[in-house]
Design an enzyme around this catalytic site. Structure first.
Site, short mmCIF file in Angstrom:
data_model
loop_
_atom_site.label_atom_id
_atom_site.label_comp_id
_atom_site.label_asym_id
_atom_site.label_seq_id
_atom_site.Cartn_x
_atom_site.Cartn_y
_atom_site.Cartn_z
N HIS A 130 4.62 7.50 12.76
CA HIS A 130 3.74 8.66 12.89
C HIS A 130 4.48 9.94 12.52
O HIS A 130 3.95 10.80 11.80
CB HIS A 130 3.22 8.74 14.34
N GLU A 131 5.71 10.09 13.00
CA GLU A 131 6.47 11.30 12.70
C GLU A 131 6.83 11.37 11.22
O GLU A 131 6.81 12.45 10.62
CB GLU A 131 7.73 11.35 13.56
N HIS A 134 3.95 12.73 9.31
CA HIS A 134 3.90 14.19 9.31
C HIS A 134 4.82 14.76 8.23
O HIS A 134 4.47 15.74 7.56
CB HIS A 134 4.33 14.73 10.68
N GLU A 202 -3.28 15.08 13.37
CA GLU A 202 -2.81 13.99 14.21
C GLU A 202 -3.50 12.68 13.85
O GLU A 202 -2.86 11.63 13.78
CB GLU A 202 -3.02 14.32 15.69
#
Length: 318
Positions: A130-131, A134, A202
């Site tokens: 997930h990071e 980003h 998100e």
């Protein structure tokens, strides 16, 4: 689009500084504020990631002192086609993580010791994916600069109070009332800057993160555990630096519960449901599972962050 958003945030910050400078010192104060704002914007672009990492006293780790965790990030970055980011660990019992950096070539991911203690390797892979999403989406530039600027905006009210609160200040065109208005507006503006970062990023990072790690349920399970941990375990550094809350995978502040206009994150249950739907749909992901993540592989320990000279409690990877 992120570059345009960042430019708008920088312009807003500059205008707000000039407005407060005008309240305090008229046109002269406005020009001084412009110079200060320009310097802050330049500094924030190049150094805001270091400031955020320093605020959480994060320590860089490598494959020597955290081989399993480092290998997970390395293989995920390879799956995503990204340069290897710097990997940090910060000492906090609350499970959480964030990414920072102005571009993929100058990026970093950070996880708490609580995250490694509470989550399985597969769940950690979901979080780190997930990071990395980003970073790949270039959200980190906007997120990091926003954290720095929002913190600065929240200080403007105090700045106006101490330097413009004199009722007899002839340079203040709006007088004491103007200063009081600035004290009220500045913290509100700080919140609005954070709200300017769309919460849809998100969902996008969740989806791309599931593709990077190869299994949406890894991230879904991790989100549930992190949300429960964040609700019961305080993050003292985050409470002291609330402007950074939107950078985390789950809001680290106490009292954040509702998926509404004033929330920095979407509702966790909604995010989990979206990931579960992704898994149930049988949608083919673009990459396979991370080779470094295997339930039979165990890390020797949670790395020591170096804070206080004490070894953190051993987690489930031990």
């Amino acid at each position: 689009m992120n570059l345009v958003r960042t430019a708008m945030l920088l312009a807003f910050m500059t205008a707000l500084f000039m407005f407060v400078g005008f309240l305090i010192g008229g046109r002269g104060g406005m020009m001084i504020a412009f110079l200060i704002a320009a310097g802050m914007n330049f500094f924030s672009y190049w150094n805001s990631d270091r400031m955020v990492l320093a605020a959480y006293r994060a320590h860089e780790i490598d494959e020597r002192n955290a081989p399993e965790f480092f290998a997970i990030v390395r293989d995920l970055a390879r799956n995503a086609g990204l340069p290897m980011p710097k990997v940090y660990l910060y000492d906090s019992p609350q499970p959480n993580a964030f990414a920072t950096g102005r571009n993929p070539e100058n990026a970093a991911v950070a996880a708490s010791t609580g995250l490694l203690q509470a989550l399985s390797p597969e769940e950690v892979a979901g979080v780190m994916a997930h990071e990395l999403a980003h970073i790949q989406n270039r959200d980190t530039l906007t997120m990091t600069i926003t954290a720095t600027l929002a913190g600065a905006i929240s200080m403007l009210g105090n700045f106006a109070f101490f330097f413009g609160g004199n009722r007899d200040n002839n340079n203040n065109p709006l007088g004491f009332v103007g200063v009081l208005v600035a004290m009220i507006v500045a913290p509100l503006a700080a919140m609005l800057v954070q709200m300017a970062i769309s919460r849809t990023r998100e969902y996008s990072a969740d989806r791309r993160g599931a593709e990077i790690c190869g299994n949406p349920l890894w991230l879904a399970s991790a989100l549930g555990k992190i949300a429960r941990g964040a609700a019961h375990v305080p993050n003292e550094d985050a409470e002291r630096n609330p402007a950074t809350a939107h950078m985390f995978i789950i809001n680290p502040l106490s009292g954040e519960r509702m998926d509404n206009l004033f929330s920095t994150h979407p509702d966790t249950e909604n995010r989990i449901a979206a990931l579960q739907e992704m898994a149930q749909s049988g949608m083919n992901v673009s990459t396979g599972p991370v080779r470094a993540v295997n339930p039979t592989r165990k890390s020797r320990s949670v790395p020591n962050t170096g804070r206080g000279g004490s070894q953190p409690p051993r987690g489930p990877w031990s």
